[in-house]
Design an enzyme around this catalytic site. Sequence first.
Site, PDB file in Angstrom:
ATOM      1  CD1 TRP A 199      -1.375   3.540   6.336  1.00 21.44           C
ATOM      2  CD2 TRP A 199      -3.258   2.637   7.116  1.00 21.44           C
ATOM      3  NE1 TRP A 199      -1.850   2.687   5.378  1.00 21.44           N
ATOM      4  CE2 TRP A 199      -3.018   2.113   5.836  1.00 21.44           C
ATOM      5  CE3 TRP A 199      -4.406   2.222   7.803  1.00 21.44           C
ATOM      6  CZ2 TRP A 199      -3.856   1.184   5.216  1.00 21.44           C
ATOM      7  CZ3 TRP A 199      -5.242   1.298   7.183  1.00 21.44           C
ATOM      8  CH2 TRP A 199      -4.964   0.786   5.915  1.00 21.44           C
ATOM      9  CG  ASP A 366       2.645  -1.430  -5.530  1.00 20.89           C
ATOM     10  OD1 ASP A 366       3.147  -1.752  -4.437  1.00 20.89           O
ATOM     11  OD2 ASP A 366       2.201  -0.291  -5.751  1.00 20.89           O
ATOM     12  CG  ASP A 367       6.014  -4.901  -1.965  1.00 16.15           C
ATOM     13  OD1 ASP A 367       7.047  -5.462  -2.309  1.00 16.15           O
ATOM     14  OD2 ASP A 367       5.686  -4.703  -0.775  1.00 16.15           O
ATOM     15  NE  ARG A 443       3.607  -3.809   4.486  1.00 20.42           N
ATOM     16  CZ  ARG A 443       3.699  -3.602   3.181  1.00 20.42           C
ATOM     17  NH1 ARG A 443       4.721  -2.983   2.679  1.00 20.42           N
ATOM     18  NH2 ARG A 443       2.743  -4.014   2.373  1.00 20.42           N
ATOM     19  CE  LYS A 476       2.677   3.000  -4.380  1.00 16.61           C
ATOM     20  NZ  LYS A 476       1.522   2.089  -4.436  1.00 16.61           N
ATOM     21  CD1 TRP A 477      11.243   6.469  -1.931  1.00 11.20           C
ATOM     22  CD2 TRP A 477      12.655   6.687  -3.643  1.00 11.20           C
ATOM     23  NE1 TRP A 477      12.512   6.522  -1.421  1.00 11.20           N
ATOM     24  CE2 TRP A 477      13.406   6.657  -2.448  1.00 11.20           C
ATOM     25  CE3 TRP A 477      13.338   6.828  -4.859  1.00 11.20           C
ATOM     26  CZ2 TRP A 477      14.793   6.767  -2.435  1.00 11.20           C
ATOM     27  CZ3 TRP A 477      14.721   6.940  -4.836  1.00 11.20           C
ATOM     28  CH2 TRP A 477      15.443   6.899  -3.632  1.00 11.20           C
ATOM     29  CG  ASP A 478       5.679   2.400  -0.330  1.00  8.71           C
ATOM     30  OD1 ASP A 478       5.398   3.294   0.487  1.00  8.71           O
ATOM     31  OD2 ASP A 478       4.949   1.405  -0.532  1.00  8.71           O
ATOM     32  CG  ASN A 480       5.290   1.032   3.147  1.00  6.88           C
ATOM     33  OD1 ASN A 480       4.390   1.848   3.076  1.00  6.88           O
ATOM     34  ND2 ASN A 480       5.660   0.293   2.134  1.00  6.88           N
ATOM     35  CB  CYS A 526       4.150   5.783  -1.843  1.00  5.04           C
ATOM     36  SG  CYS A 526       2.950   4.710  -1.032  1.00  5.04           S
ATOM     37  CG  ASP A 548      -1.728   2.647   1.680  1.00  9.36           C
ATOM     38  OD1 ASP A 548      -1.380   2.929   0.524  1.00  9.36           O
ATOM     39  OD2 ASP A 548      -0.970   2.117   2.511  1.00  9.36           O
TER      40      ASP A 548
HETATM   41  C1  DGJ Z   1       2.214   0.740   0.946  1.00  6.02           C
HETATM   42  C2  DGJ Z   1       1.683   1.579  -0.180  1.00  6.02           C
HETATM   43  O1  DGJ Z   1       1.012   2.679   0.338  1.00  6.02           O
HETATM   44  C3  DGJ Z   1       0.802   0.711  -1.080  1.00  6.02           C
HETATM   45  O2  DGJ Z   1       0.238   1.481  -2.093  1.00  6.02           O
HETATM   46  C4  DGJ Z   1       1.630  -0.399  -1.639  1.00  6.02           C
HETATM   47  O3  DGJ Z   1       2.590   0.101  -2.523  1.00  6.02           O
HETATM   48  C5  DGJ Z   1       2.270  -1.183  -0.521  1.00  6.02           C
HETATM   49  N1  DGJ Z   1       2.993  -0.324   0.378  1.00  6.02           N
HETATM   50  C6  DGJ Z   1       3.200  -2.235  -1.055  1.00  6.02           C
HETATM   51  O4  DGJ Z   1       3.896  -2.870  -0.071  1.00  6.02           O
END
Ligand code: DGJ
Length: 728
Positions: A199, A366-367, A443, A476-478, A480, A526, A548
């Site tokens: 990361w 965003d989020d 997370r 933006k399709w995240d 994580n 993302c 990020d």
């Molecule tokens: C991780 C992404 O890489 C960030 O840009 C952002 O969108 C956060 N998630 C939001 O939780």
Amino acid sequence: MTILVDKKKKLFTLQTKNTTYQMKVGKFDHLYHIYYGKRIDHQDLSYLMYNGPSHYVPYPHEAKNRVGSLTLLSQEYPTVGTGDLGSVALDLENYDGTRVVDLKYKNIEVINGKYSLEKLPTFYANNGEAQTLKITLVDDLTGIEVELFYGVFGNNDVITRAARMSNLGKKPIKIHKMQSMSLDLIFGQYDLVHFHGRWGAERNYERLPLSHNVTSFGSNYGVSSSKENPGFLLVGKNTNETDGYCYGFNLVYSGNFRATAEQGALGQSRVTLGLGDDQFSWKLEPGELFESPEAVMSFSGYGMTNLSHNFHDVIRNNLCRSKYEKARRPVLVNNWEATEFDFTGKKLLQIAKAAKGIGADLFVMDDGWFGNRYDDNRALGDWFVNEKKLGCSLNELVKKINAMGLDFGMWFEPEMISEDSELYRHHPDWALNFPQRKALLDRNQLVLDLSREEVRDYLFERISAVLDSANVSYIKWDMNRPITDWYSKNLTKGRQGELQHRYILGLYELFGRVTRKYPDVLIEGCSAGGARFDLGMLSYEPQIWTSDNTDPINRLGIQYGTSFFYPVSAMGSHISDSPNQQNGRVTPFSTRAAVAMCGTFGYELDITKFSDEQKEQAKKYTKLYKKVQDMTCNGDYYRLASPFDRSNDLVAWQVVSKDKSESFLTVVVTNVVANASFVYVQLRGLEASDNYEVNGEIYSGAALMNAGLKLGRFKGDYPSQQIYIKEV
Ligand code: DGJ
């Protein structure tokens, strides 16, 4: 003609503009690989093959003279149990427990156009751009049939590959490993170039000598991962950016993958690439098919830049079906690093107003806009707009932003579920989780079981409901977190090994539905930054958030590594704050802008706090980006000086328009020294006999490329220079 079939000799040759790929059926009907490299016309190259004796290595029973060991002969698709003792492409267990599949040539077919796969994304051909070769192999004893597909993009020097297995026998089998491709090179010394990371530090360039040890790398993260990228190279010992031979391989896949590279006992080289095989197995009933993801490969006899251009072109022209692949990408302002979860509708409108002021096209929320999502511990899965937080409905907010002359985009993380969510309270079984164990957290979130249709239906319904409620033009399709708890309540005990792949098939099915219903919505991928930067994702979304880590100096390495396979148009890259949020480094605005322009450009900071001077700078750089955007996104990209070469005090790259009429050079000085010489840069890709204007002076292309351009002496912290070059 790109595919030549000599039926008598059973010799099959794929010709692209500059490369040749040859295979031949051998004495015992095995399919041998003969050659892949610079183009050679009208030649049976099978004289290259090893035809010496087999010393203490197994050979087929029919080979009475002891010649014909599959360990010594170069294979097209090596399989388990046949005496090939290297890393095999196919490993399966027959019904009787035997671990063998001996594939013999059955037939061949040349098809106009490019093959596709039923459930997996693939490259596609526009009119007449590609041909397909299909070679069918069969194990007569078990009825296992494998079709090898080759998609030949003649003008791009690109060949795609996939394998499809059919169980034509009467009993089920279990696949343990089925790679998309294998390539044996009869001789030569190579280095392996791969892109590893973590990361905030994705796709670091590493070059290692290929050795007799098996180098095996891949992802067990459930996503293609920041740990390793599926794209890798085999390069000649002396190969550099401009000279020498090199091969590139990549996979159209977004989940676990496995790549291997090794030298055989006689110095042959083998690479394989395909699905991750750790914990993988797949039961194939009689009459069923299994298709591998698509692999893509290219050869360049002229160094690594040329190889990258082959990949950039085919990715831009033949992978993503979104209209945005060709259209200009909007300059966006994203509120994440400005506010994280701490925003209101009012604050978003302030940022949007400032975004308009600096010439941006799109505002991205965003989020934090849904359910009870006030921090990152909760609410994933509850895709209902939090109108209380926004102070209005989504539609009202979007209307206000549209009225400012901006498009509106928003963040989703569809694949996730928080334990603290309404969705989890109603459907705890929708999360991936081993029975009777507590799920691993990352997370504070769990992963939804996308292999289940009802889960995908829920997500599609929720995403649609939100998108239908307002004028949303970007998502933006995240995604994580790595996927770890590989257990689906929907699969029987014997089929849990299928889950990793079924998850990705489910993901693609969902992406297919969303992109078909919303063809006008631009999707940016993302995954904790750039942990799912791969060709599978790029089939649905033309751009991906690269990392990020937005520190421009760290980004030099990340974007450099990414550029080996992926074009500038795929790399999300934004100006952020200084000191940088991730590493605290202080950098000038100009350098942050210069680095962000090597991607799909935008802003990731609280632009409402810009001073007047910063506003003017932002306006200036947004305007400059729009001037060079077509060239950077669609032109040819040249790596001039590497951030991984520690002897360099600077990093430089250049983009040249396809017609060579304009170019854009960027230099970032990473280590300013006192009493330094001037900085000299030799440009590339220009027309030698044409004249170009650089900062008001006229130079010939030959002078700029051979003698070089003399820049200034740099001062201060991390200075940079951008130079626009125009043919006159
Ligand atoms: C991780 C992404 O890489 C960030 O840009 C952002 O969108 C956060 N998630 C939001 O939780």
